[in-house]
Scaffold this motif. Sequence first.
Motif, PDB file in Angstrom:
ATOM      1  N   THR A   3      -4.721  47.954  51.296  1.00 18.60           N
ATOM      2  CA  THR A   3      -4.233  48.904  50.299  1.00 18.60           C
ATOM      3  C   THR A   3      -4.085  48.269  48.928  1.00 18.60           C
ATOM      4  N   ASP A   4      -3.827  46.982  48.887  1.00 20.51           N
ATOM      5  CA  ASP A   4      -3.690  46.280  47.619  1.00 20.51           C
ATOM      6  C   ASP A   4      -5.075  46.161  46.969  1.00 20.51           C
ATOM      7  N   PRO A   5      -5.219  46.614  45.713  1.00 19.68           N
ATOM      8  CA  PRO A   5      -6.531  46.565  45.052  1.00 19.68           C
ATOM      9  C   PRO A   5      -7.133  45.157  45.003  1.00 19.68           C
ATOM     10  N   ARG A   6      -6.282  44.144  44.838  1.00 18.00           N
ATOM     11  CA  ARG A   6      -6.808  42.767  44.814  1.00 18.00           C
ATOM     12  C   ARG A   6      -7.342  42.365  46.178  1.00 18.00           C
ATOM     13  N   GLN A   7      -6.642  42.772  47.239  1.00 13.69           N
ATOM     14  CA  GLN A   7      -7.107  42.468  48.593  1.00 13.69           C
ATOM     15  C   GLN A   7      -8.429  43.184  48.872  1.00 13.69           C
ATOM     16  N   ARG A   8      -8.512  44.440  48.445  1.00 15.18           N
ATOM     17  CA  ARG A   8      -9.751  45.199  48.646  1.00 15.18           C
ATOM     18  C   ARG A   8     -10.916  44.547  47.902  1.00 15.18           C
ATOM     19  N   GLU A   9     -10.665  44.140  46.666  1.00 17.47           N
ATOM     20  CA  GLU A   9     -11.714  43.505  45.871  1.00 17.47           C
ATOM     21  C   GLU A   9     -12.148  42.186  46.509  1.00 17.47           C
ATOM     22  N   GLU A  10     -11.178  41.399  46.947  1.00 12.70           N
ATOM     23  CA  GLU A  10     -11.491  40.120  47.605  1.00 12.70           C
ATOM     24  C   GLU A  10     -12.230  40.367  48.917  1.00 12.70           C
ATOM     25  N   GLY A  11     -11.786  41.377  49.669  1.00 14.23           N
ATOM     26  CA  GLY A  11     -12.453  41.726  50.921  1.00 14.23           C
ATOM     27  C   GLY A  11     -13.890  42.167  50.684  1.00 14.23           C
ATOM     28  N   PHE A  12     -14.102  42.957  49.632  1.00 17.76           N
ATOM     29  CA  PHE A  12     -15.446  43.418  49.291  1.00 17.76           C
ATOM     30  C   PHE A  12     -16.336  42.231  48.938  1.00 17.76           C
ATOM     31  N   ARG A  13     -15.809  41.308  48.118  1.00 16.91           N
ATOM     32  CA  ARG A  13     -16.586  40.119  47.726  1.00 16.91           C
ATOM     33  C   ARG A  13     -16.948  39.271  48.945  1.00 16.91           C
ATOM     34  N   GLU A  14     -15.985  39.070  49.835  1.00 15.23           N
ATOM     35  CA  GLU A  14     -16.226  38.260  51.033  1.00 15.23           C
ATOM     36  C   GLU A  14     -17.240  38.935  51.954  1.00 15.23           C
ATOM     37  N   LEU A  15     -17.114  40.234  52.108  1.00 21.22           N
ATOM     38  CA  LEU A  15     -18.059  40.992  52.920  1.00 21.22           C
ATOM     39  C   LEU A  15     -19.474  40.856  52.360  1.00 21.22           C
ATOM     40  N   MET A  16     -19.627  41.013  51.075  1.00 23.76           N
ATOM     41  CA  MET A  16     -20.935  40.895  50.440  1.00 23.76           C
ATOM     42  C   MET A  16     -21.480  39.470  50.543  1.00 23.76           C
ATOM     43  N   LYS A  17     -20.617  38.506  50.404  1.00 21.65           N
ATOM     44  CA  LYS A  17     -21.043  37.098  50.481  1.00 21.65           C
ATOM     45  C   LYS A  17     -21.587  36.769  51.868  1.00 21.65           C
ATOM     46  N   ARG A  18     -20.874  37.220  52.883  1.00 25.74           N
ATOM     47  CA  ARG A  18     -21.265  36.881  54.261  1.00 25.74           C
ATOM     48  C   ARG A  18     -22.366  37.777  54.806  1.00 25.74           C
ATOM     49  N   TYR A  19     -22.276  39.079  54.537  1.00 28.92           N
ATOM     50  CA  TYR A  19     -23.150  40.031  55.220  1.00 28.92           C
ATOM     51  C   TYR A  19     -24.009  40.883  54.293  1.00 28.92           C
ATOM     52  N   GLY A  20     -23.827  40.753  52.995  1.00 26.98           N
ATOM     53  CA  GLY A  20     -24.529  41.618  52.053  1.00 26.98           C
ATOM     54  C   GLY A  20     -26.036  41.571  52.170  1.00 26.98           C
ATOM     55  N   GLU A  21     -26.595  40.378  52.206  1.00 31.13           N
ATOM     56  CA  GLU A  21     -28.053  40.268  52.235  1.00 31.13           C
ATOM     57  C   GLU A  21     -28.661  40.807  53.534  1.00 31.13           C
ATOM     58  N   PRO A  22     -28.168  40.400  54.718  1.00 31.75           N
ATOM     59  CA  PRO A  22     -28.779  40.974  55.923  1.00 31.75           C
ATOM     60  C   PRO A  22     -28.581  42.489  56.040  1.00 31.75           C
ATOM     61  N   LEU A  23     -27.427  42.974  55.638  1.00 39.50           N
ATOM     62  CA  LEU A  23     -27.213  44.425  55.679  1.00 39.50           C
ATOM     63  C   LEU A  23     -28.138  45.138  54.686  1.00 39.50           C
ATOM     64  N   TYR A  24     -28.291  44.553  53.493  1.00 44.37           N
ATOM     65  CA  TYR A  24     -29.189  45.144  52.484  1.00 44.37           C
ATOM     66  C   TYR A  24     -30.602  45.286  53.054  1.00 44.37           C
ATOM     67  N   TRP A  25     -31.122  44.211  53.646  1.00 47.12           N
ATOM     68  CA  TRP A  25     -32.501  44.255  54.139  1.00 47.12           C
ATOM     69  C   TRP A  25     -32.644  45.187  55.330  1.00 47.12           C
ATOM     70  N   HIS A  26     -31.637  45.276  56.162  1.00 42.57           N
ATOM     71  CA  HIS A  26     -31.667  46.243  57.265  1.00 42.57           C
ATOM     72  C   HIS A  26     -31.750  47.665  56.695  1.00 42.57           C
ATOM     73  N   ILE A  27     -30.909  47.955  55.733  1.00 43.94           N
ATOM     74  CA  ILE A  27     -30.892  49.278  55.096  1.00 43.94           C
ATOM     75  C   ILE A  27     -32.206  49.528  54.361  1.00 43.94           C
ATOM     76  N   ARG A  28     -32.677  48.544  53.639  1.00 44.36           N
ATOM     77  CA  ARG A  28     -33.907  48.695  52.843  1.00 44.36           C
ATOM     78  C   ARG A  28     -35.102  49.020  53.732  1.00 44.36           C
ATOM     79  N   ARG A  29     -35.141  48.424  54.922  1.00 47.78           N
ATOM     80  CA  ARG A  29     -36.257  48.716  55.827  1.00 47.78           C
ATOM     81  C   ARG A  29     -36.222  50.161  56.331  1.00 47.78           C
ATOM     82  N   ILE A  30     -35.082  50.788  56.240  1.00 44.71           N
ATOM     83  CA  ILE A  30     -34.966  52.191  56.665  1.00 44.71           C
ATOM     84  C   ILE A  30     -35.242  53.129  55.501  1.00 44.71           C
TER      85      ILE A  30
END
Length: 172
Positions: A3-30
């Motif tokens: 709920t904390d905007p800073r936590q959400r922003e940090e969570g979003f950054r961490e998610l993108m750092k770890r999983y952004g590229e593989p998720l992007y390419w999975h989505i892009r192939r669809i």
Amino acid sequence: MLTDPRQREEGFRELMKRYGEPLYWHIRRIVVGHDDAEDVLQETCIKILGSIDTLKDESKLTAWMYSIATREALTQLRRQTHLFQSIDDLRPALTSKLEAETPMDHEATEVLFQKALLTLPTQQRIAFNLRYYDEISYDEIARITGKNVSTLKSNYHFATEKIKNYIQQHTT
């Protein structure tokens, strides 16, 4: 839920750092197009962060995220079907998008391979992409797609045969 905007922003950054590229390419192939893939990735990450608390088994995190990404990508394709009967009828439009977004110096064989993928029915393409590109086990793909393993193996087999045939027809 974060709920904390800073936590959400940090969570979003961490998610993108770890999983952004593989998720992007999975989505892009669809969805094929870069802009569509970026939009779907953002929507996927928002949904992941919004419901991360509901994940019961952390060992299933990757399958859970790919499942969300797959649903969001298919939703994006459905939005584009207003002129078509079904998602699979989008093939010519997706092929045009692929050609428009392919760099001029891109290998012709890769473009041919991508065109072959676009001839597959959507479920075969998803099964093939997850197995071939992301090297995900059939059990994990079953968790992602909600299909049974034997159906996925069959989809992968038929997809492989169709791709081989397409490439043979267009290289001889």
